[in-house]
Design a protein around this motif. Sequence first.
Motif, short mmCIF file in Angstrom:
data_model
loop_
_atom_site.label_atom_id
_atom_site.label_comp_id
_atom_site.label_asym_id
_atom_site.label_seq_id
_atom_site.Cartn_x
_atom_site.Cartn_y
_atom_site.Cartn_z
N ARG A 174 0.84 -1.21 0.00
CA ARG A 174 0.00 0.00 0.00
C ARG A 174 0.87 1.26 0.00
N TYR A 175 2.02 1.19 0.65
CA TYR A 175 2.95 2.31 0.61
C TYR A 175 3.39 2.59 -0.82
N LEU A 176 3.69 1.55 -1.57
CA LEU A 176 4.09 1.72 -2.98
C LEU A 176 2.96 2.35 -3.79
N TYR A 177 1.73 2.03 -3.44
CA TYR A 177 0.57 2.62 -4.10
C TYR A 177 0.53 4.13 -3.85
N VAL A 178 0.69 4.50 -2.57
CA VAL A 178 0.64 5.92 -2.21
C VAL A 178 1.86 6.66 -2.75
N ARG A 179 3.03 6.04 -2.64
CA ARG A 179 4.28 6.72 -2.99
C ARG A 179 4.46 6.87 -4.49
N TRP A 180 4.14 5.82 -5.25
CA TRP A 180 4.47 5.82 -6.68
C TRP A 180 3.26 5.68 -7.59
N GLY A 181 2.06 5.61 -7.02
CA GLY A 181 0.88 5.46 -7.85
C GLY A 181 0.76 4.08 -8.48
N LEU A 182 1.36 3.07 -7.84
CA LEU A 182 1.31 1.71 -8.37
C LEU A 182 0.03 1.05 -7.87
N ASP A 183 -0.99 1.06 -8.70
CA ASP A 183 -2.32 0.61 -8.31
C ASP A 183 -2.27 -0.83 -7.78
N ILE A 184 -2.82 -1.01 -6.58
CA ILE A 184 -2.82 -2.34 -5.98
C ILE A 184 -3.61 -3.33 -6.83
N ALA A 185 -4.62 -2.87 -7.53
CA ALA A 185 -5.40 -3.77 -8.38
C ALA A 185 -4.56 -4.35 -9.52
N ASN A 186 -3.42 -3.74 -9.78
CA ASN A 186 -2.53 -4.24 -10.83
C ASN A 186 -1.32 -4.98 -10.26
N MET A 187 -1.44 -5.40 -9.00
CA MET A 187 -0.39 -6.19 -8.38
C MET A 187 -0.83 -7.65 -8.30
N TYR A 188 0.13 -8.55 -8.51
CA TYR A 188 -0.11 -9.99 -8.42
C TYR A 188 0.81 -10.54 -7.34
N VAL A 189 0.22 -11.13 -6.30
CA VAL A 189 1.00 -11.61 -5.18
C VAL A 189 1.02 -13.14 -5.20
N PHE A 190 2.24 -13.71 -5.24
CA PHE A 190 2.41 -15.16 -5.25
C PHE A 190 2.73 -15.64 -3.83
N LEU A 191 1.95 -16.60 -3.35
CA LEU A 191 2.12 -17.15 -2.01
C LEU A 191 2.15 -18.68 -2.09
N GLY A 192 2.66 -19.29 -1.03
CA GLY A 192 2.52 -20.73 -0.90
C GLY A 192 1.24 -21.07 -0.16
N GLU A 193 1.05 -22.35 0.14
CA GLU A 193 -0.12 -22.75 0.92
C GLU A 193 -0.01 -22.31 2.37
N LYS A 194 1.21 -22.19 2.84
CA LYS A 194 1.48 -21.79 4.20
C LYS A 194 2.53 -20.69 4.19
N GLY A 195 2.83 -20.18 5.37
CA GLY A 195 3.85 -19.14 5.42
C GLY A 195 4.10 -18.66 6.82
N ASP A 196 4.69 -17.47 6.93
CA ASP A 196 4.92 -16.85 8.22
C ASP A 196 3.59 -16.43 8.82
N THR A 197 3.60 -15.93 10.06
CA THR A 197 2.32 -15.58 10.69
C THR A 197 1.69 -14.31 10.11
N ASP A 198 2.38 -13.64 9.19
CA ASP A 198 1.75 -12.52 8.47
C ASP A 198 1.16 -12.98 7.14
N TYR A 199 1.14 -14.28 6.92
CA TYR A 199 0.67 -14.85 5.65
C TYR A 199 -0.76 -14.42 5.32
N GLU A 200 -1.65 -14.46 6.33
CA GLU A 200 -3.06 -14.12 6.10
C GLU A 200 -3.23 -12.68 5.61
N GLU A 201 -2.37 -11.79 6.08
CA GLU A 201 -2.48 -10.38 5.72
C GLU A 201 -2.24 -10.16 4.22
N LEU A 202 -1.51 -11.07 3.60
CA LEU A 202 -1.15 -10.90 2.19
C LEU A 202 -2.21 -11.44 1.23
N ILE A 203 -3.19 -12.15 1.73
CA ILE A 203 -4.14 -12.82 0.83
C ILE A 203 -5.25 -11.87 0.38
#
Length: 858
Positions: free
Chosen positions: A763-792
């Motif tokens: 979201r910082y990149l969105y505010v700072r550079w105008g990089l629309d979050i809707a045009n971001m693609y986030v690759f995750l595994g089935e599991k992860g660190d405890t911040d994993y849920e925040e990225l989904i």
Amino acid sequence: MPEVYRVDLLTRQICSPEVDSSYGEPTEMLTSDQDEDILESGGAYIVRIPFGCKEKYIQKELLWPYIPEFVDGALGHILNISKALGDLIGDGTPVWPHVIHGHYADAGDAACLLSGALNVPMVLTGHSLGRNKLEQLLKQGLHSKEDINSTYKIMRRIEAEELCLDSAELVVTSTRQEIEEQWGLYDGFDLELNRKLRHRAKRGVHCYGRYMPRTTVIPPGMDFSNVEVHDENSDNDLDNDSVQLPESPLWGEIPRFLNNPSKPIILALARPDPKKNMATLVKAFGECIKLRKLANLMLIMGNRDDIDQMPAASANVLTTVLKLIDKYDLYGEVAYPKHHKQSEVADIYRIAAKTKGVFINPALVEPFGLTLIEAAAHGLPMVATKNGGPVDIERTLNNGLLVDPHNDKEIAAALYRLVVDKTLWAECRKNGLQNIHLYSWPQHCKIYLSRISQCRMRHPQWQSENDLNENMDSESDSGSFKDAPDTSLRLSLDADRPSRSSSLNSPFDLDKLLQNEENVGGISEHIRMIMEKTRDNQSKLRETNDVNSQEKQSLEHSNSLGSSGKLLLRRRKRLFVIAVDCYDAFGKPLVSRQAIIIQEIMTAVRSSGNFSSPGFILSTALTVSETISMLQSIGIKVSAFDALICSSGSQLLYTAGDNPDSAIYPDPDYDSHIDYRWGAEGLRKSMKKLRGPENSRFLVEDAKASNFHCLAYQVKNISTAPKADELRRQLRMRGLRCHVVYTQNCSRLSVLPLHASRSQALRYLYVRWGLDIANMYVFLGEKGDTDYEELIGGMHKTLILKGIVIDGSEKMLRSPTSYGSEDVFPSESPNIVSVTVSDDKEEFNTQQIIASLHWFEG
């Protein structure tokens, strides 16, 4: 009011036949066309943000997984309107919100994320609080904690309210009781600690990063324009023998309910909700024979046609009330009409006052009690619950009695006293009418504006705009953001915040970093040193004076690299974020598998044919030095990525783009952006106590993995280590606000600033550079660190790659009595796709990723 230029009320857009068509309107102007003082774009607006499935109504308890999507949509609106207002009234400088005000737990949760993304102060009004509601429902003994949580998602709501206390600069309540007895139930608020910290701050004594939000009582206002003005000294119209029922369909029904309508009416007006406690009121009336002889009971419980067609909770309340009426044989003494119009409510109050009746609110907990204000405005004394807002209302108006809502005998006694004692009744009526002006809307707004004016102003601002070259080469990459709005800002931070030195643009030589990796602190200590130096203006000036000409040339060279890299990032139309947490049983990166993941994702993106000049970001819990070491070991250049998000979001660095020099450098503004309420010293001291005795500590501080905004610890004994939510609770109780993350298969614990996270970095990149979050693609595994849920969740596209992550840290996220992942991210969403890309042999199915990317692009 003239002090306010514009107010935007952000809510959910719903395009469904279940609700009025106005709920589907994207924008609705609330101010009148006759408001001549309002300039273009000024005024008050309802702005409806689509999130979840906008084609259907979703009850509030089920909206939690969609909050990140609302945040991203709201962020886009705020960026657009801030730039538009800047062009209109701000001389081209974006005009940012003065505050972001969240109402209730869910909107408060969203306000926390927006406040962190924009670096704008947050204000909170909790209204009905989860911990208090849970306590009262358990006291009833009708439902277990598990049933209550299942129905109301109460644990998710409570955690959201705790997070609001972490983030809010100001908490607005309706009553003093709400502060002391309701917010006082929360881990993040301690009234005594609050007083101590404010006393220390006034004396200039260090608080070691401990913080409690400021609280203020502002009663809700009421519109008195439709209220008939009474003369409190006149009782001419209060003779029981001359009671005249108004001409109304509702009052036409009263004779069929009441044998003697002229008796004083005990009036209760509330929806049929268990917490409104109507059954206890009927029981109190039914068991008090002397009260039944003197008064009637009137229950206005919303509108109904068929009880069987009502929601289960409401149907149960009504069924219970009807059974009690039958049990105590209250026919002819209780009125319970099926329908009433909003326009008839004033008549309902008025006739109860003419019969010298009493208004009662027996709710288990009443956050405020607006009906009590309405009743007082019509000359009705009150009997009300002692839990919640009525305490302050009675203190202000002095027009009635307070009771324990669980004690039916106490309720009956208070009602009887007011009905029998005519002197007391008249005194309560007079007091209420004399003091009612204290609850007007103009009074409310006046107090509100005076309180939020005291919030310390914070806005997005950037250290330098040298990298935003407005005269960009016309032959630059065809995928540039030529027509995108420039969301860069030229505002300054608070006067007490030192400016950041441009030396933060300095590149880090990769070979040197790797050579120093064996030293204590490595690159993290190097960054920490830089950040600490920039915090002291005097040290910074002395350092600047000592810079020789060679260092100045090096600085100019690094700024050149910075411009190149960041301009390249700005021109990306699509960003692909690789955030796959892939570690072995000891928390070490699975290097060979990580290589496959990165290479195949890049191959899939470039070969899909849908994306020109795609950008890539690596998001990881590894430190900068660990990240670089990992990339070099698998033969991938750092310059293959436009940016690195390291140490779980506590560091944001850019590469030099296509420049052949191997250089990276931190974002010069990111550290100040995430610095809100960061108390590293206090956290380090508290963590030392929480780690236990030295000979049996489950955590050992890891200086090498730490940086200025990350306290890292090695997990030595996972069986005795607290869950992330429990550790955060312990720190909250000490007034310390932070983000706690278990990483690398539970082998490391990172304590970060409140608003530092991998998801917020996007979201910082969105505010700072105008990089629309809707045009971001986030690759995750089935599991992860405890911040994993925040990225989904959110407006970005999420690709969950199955079969590549062996184990994660999710077992250390929450205690069993807390909420589940189903309350955090949606199980079904058009923005989330799961694909199986690997098996035990580490084979990778690139075609599955390509197919998913094509599906997202339609």
